[in-house]
Structure formats: C-alpha cells, structure tokens
Write an enzyme that holds these catalytic residues in place. Sequence first.
Site, PDB file in Angstrom:
ATOM      1  N   ASP A  13       0.876  -1.156   0.000  1.00 37.14           N
ATOM      2  CA  ASP A  13       0.000   0.000   0.000  1.00 37.14           C
ATOM      3  C   ASP A  13       0.929   1.225   0.000  1.00 37.14           C
ATOM      4  O   ASP A  13       2.124   1.103   0.311  1.00 37.14           O
ATOM      5  CB  ASP A  13      -0.863  -0.020   1.268  1.00 37.14           C
ATOM      6  N   ASP A  15      -0.269   5.138   0.643  1.00 39.19           N
ATOM      7  CA  ASP A  15      -0.621   6.177   1.635  1.00 39.19           C
ATOM      8  C   ASP A  15      -0.573   5.587   3.047  1.00 39.19           C
ATOM      9  O   ASP A  15      -1.291   4.633   3.358  1.00 39.19           O
ATOM     10  CB  ASP A  15      -2.047   6.697   1.369  1.00 39.19           C
ATOM     11  N   ARG A  53     -11.740   6.998  -3.796  1.00 43.87           N
ATOM     12  CA  ARG A  53     -12.240   8.378  -3.678  1.00 43.87           C
ATOM     13  C   ARG A  53     -13.763   8.435  -3.571  1.00 43.87           C
ATOM     14  O   ARG A  53     -14.314   9.042  -2.649  1.00 43.87           O
ATOM     15  CB  ARG A  53     -11.735   9.197  -4.875  1.00 43.87           C
TER      16      ARG A  53
HETATM   17  C1  BG6 Z   1      -5.983   5.406  -0.337  1.00 39.46           C
HETATM   18  C2  BG6 Z   1      -6.142   6.289   0.882  1.00 39.46           C
HETATM   19  O1  BG6 Z   1      -4.651   4.995  -0.421  1.00 39.46           O
HETATM   20  O2  BG6 Z   1      -6.326   6.110  -1.517  1.00 39.46           O
HETATM   21  C3  BG6 Z   1      -7.539   6.903   0.922  1.00 39.46           C
HETATM   22  O3  BG6 Z   1      -5.928   5.500   2.051  1.00 39.46           O
HETATM   23  C4  BG6 Z   1      -7.812   7.625  -0.395  1.00 39.46           C
HETATM   24  O4  BG6 Z   1      -7.599   7.800   2.009  1.00 39.46           O
HETATM   25  C5  BG6 Z   1      -7.651   6.636  -1.550  1.00 39.46           C
HETATM   26  O5  BG6 Z   1      -9.134   8.163  -0.398  1.00 39.46           O
HETATM   27  C6  BG6 Z   1      -7.923   7.260  -2.928  1.00 39.46           C
HETATM   28  O6  BG6 Z   1      -6.956   8.223  -3.196  1.00 39.46           O
HETATM   29  P1  BG6 Z   1      -7.025   9.286  -4.394  1.00 39.46           P
HETATM   30  O7  BG6 Z   1      -5.670   9.949  -4.333  1.00 39.46           O
HETATM   31  O8  BG6 Z   1      -7.250   8.529  -5.661  1.00 39.46           O
HETATM   32  O9  BG6 Z   1      -8.156  10.195  -4.095  1.00 39.46           O
HETATM   33 MG    MG Z   2      -2.936   3.251   3.330  1.00 33.01          MG
END
Ligand code: BG6
Ligand code: MG
Length: 223
Positions: A13, A15, A53
Amino acid sequence: MVKFSEIKGFTFDMDGVLADTAKFHTVAWRQLAEKLGVTWNDDLQERLKGIDRMGSLNMILAEGNLENQYSQEQKEALAAEKNDNYRQLISTLTPSDVLPGMQAFLDSLKANGYLMSVASASKNAPFILDKLGLADYFVGVVDPASLHAGKPDPEIFVRAGELLKLAPEQLIGLEDSAAGIQSINGAGQTSLGIGNPQVLSEADLNFESTAEVTLAAIQAKLG
Ligand code: BG6
Ligand code: MG
C-alpha cells in the site's frame, strides 16, 4: 503461517505505508465533510483509510445521513473538489516525506533480490511515488481505475501479485488500513499491518510503526 524462506516479494500500500500522505487525505476530507455539515470523528477517519475516492465520499455522506441528497454529477464535483485540495497539499512532497524506515527497507529488499509492486487505491500514486523518488523500486503499480472493486475486495492485491508473477504464498502485503488487511488476506498473501494492532487485528503480522519494519524483524516474527 508461511516460512520466511518462502517469501519472494512484497506488495505495498502507499498512503500511510510508504508516503506520509494519510494526514493530507484526512485534512482534505475533513474540510469537505464539515462544509457539508457532517461531524468528523476518529472512527470515520480510520474507516476511510484504504477506501477509494468515491467510496470515501459515500461513507462521509452516509455518516451525515446525506446519501440521497446529491446526484451522481454533484458527487463527482465534490470528489473533484476534495482532490484539488489534496493535490495542493501534496504538491510540495519530497523524498523527506517517505515514512521513517521505508527507504532503508526498500533498499534492503532490492539488495536481497525481492520483487515489489504497489497496490494503492490512489489515482495519485504514480505522481506521489515520483515525487518521493521511489518509482524505480517497483516492478509495477496497479491502476486502481481498472479494478472492478476496491479494498476490502482482494482484487487489487491479487493484481499486485500478478505483476510480480509470484504465488500468493510467496508474498507479504503491507497495509495501514483495516480494509487493506482484508484485501491482502482475501488474496491469500501474508498480511503485515502497520499501526494500532487493535484496529489491524486481522493482520498476520503487526508493527506499530513503519520504523520497526525490517527484514530481520519480519524473519523473527515468521520464523
Ligand atoms: C488510499 C487512501 O490509499 O487512496 C484513501 O488511504 C484515499 O484515504 C484513496 O481516499 C484514494 O486516493 P485518491 O488519491 O485517488 O483520491
Ligand atoms: Mg494506506
């Protein structure tokens, strides 16, 4: 549990595992939630981790009993607004925003011949990996736009394993979210949770922080 010697690759993963960006998702979602009149709380914050999202927006709307108040078009505009704010927050990311210990961990994996791929729900993943200077470590990054279902569905980790051409038993998946741990477990990989072990109680291996994640520590836990 698999033996350490069987492990040949790692599915990451991003984030909250590689990048110190979970806090920026929280800031941007919270701002939108409060604008919509939804009260923020720690439980919601934790449940949003790993969720894509539009799924995140739907969870926030449900929290405020607002799920039927917006058309699909309006929801897309709200999600775009959050992403614009989020992109602003991540525009200044540099390699110093790699989470503690992760650069050294990636270096040790590379030096020892392990294969690595990224299973992030974020459509911003390629941009962020580039900003952090991490893109070259990975054989590939799963495109979340190509998935039928996001985390907790196993699909994203299955696909991350396929990129490495390794069997699930040969892989360890790293996650900071409960939804992600469920996805790894469903894909048949060994799950490594980073964060509160009570929140990540379904993980096969638990670490409180990224700084503790080393090959030696994983070997000690797996045997
Ligand atoms: C995940 C995060 O990695 O990605 C979420 O933990 C986030 O918090 C999701 O909403 C989608 O991310 P993005 O950048 O496509 O909006
Ligand atoms: Mg994460």
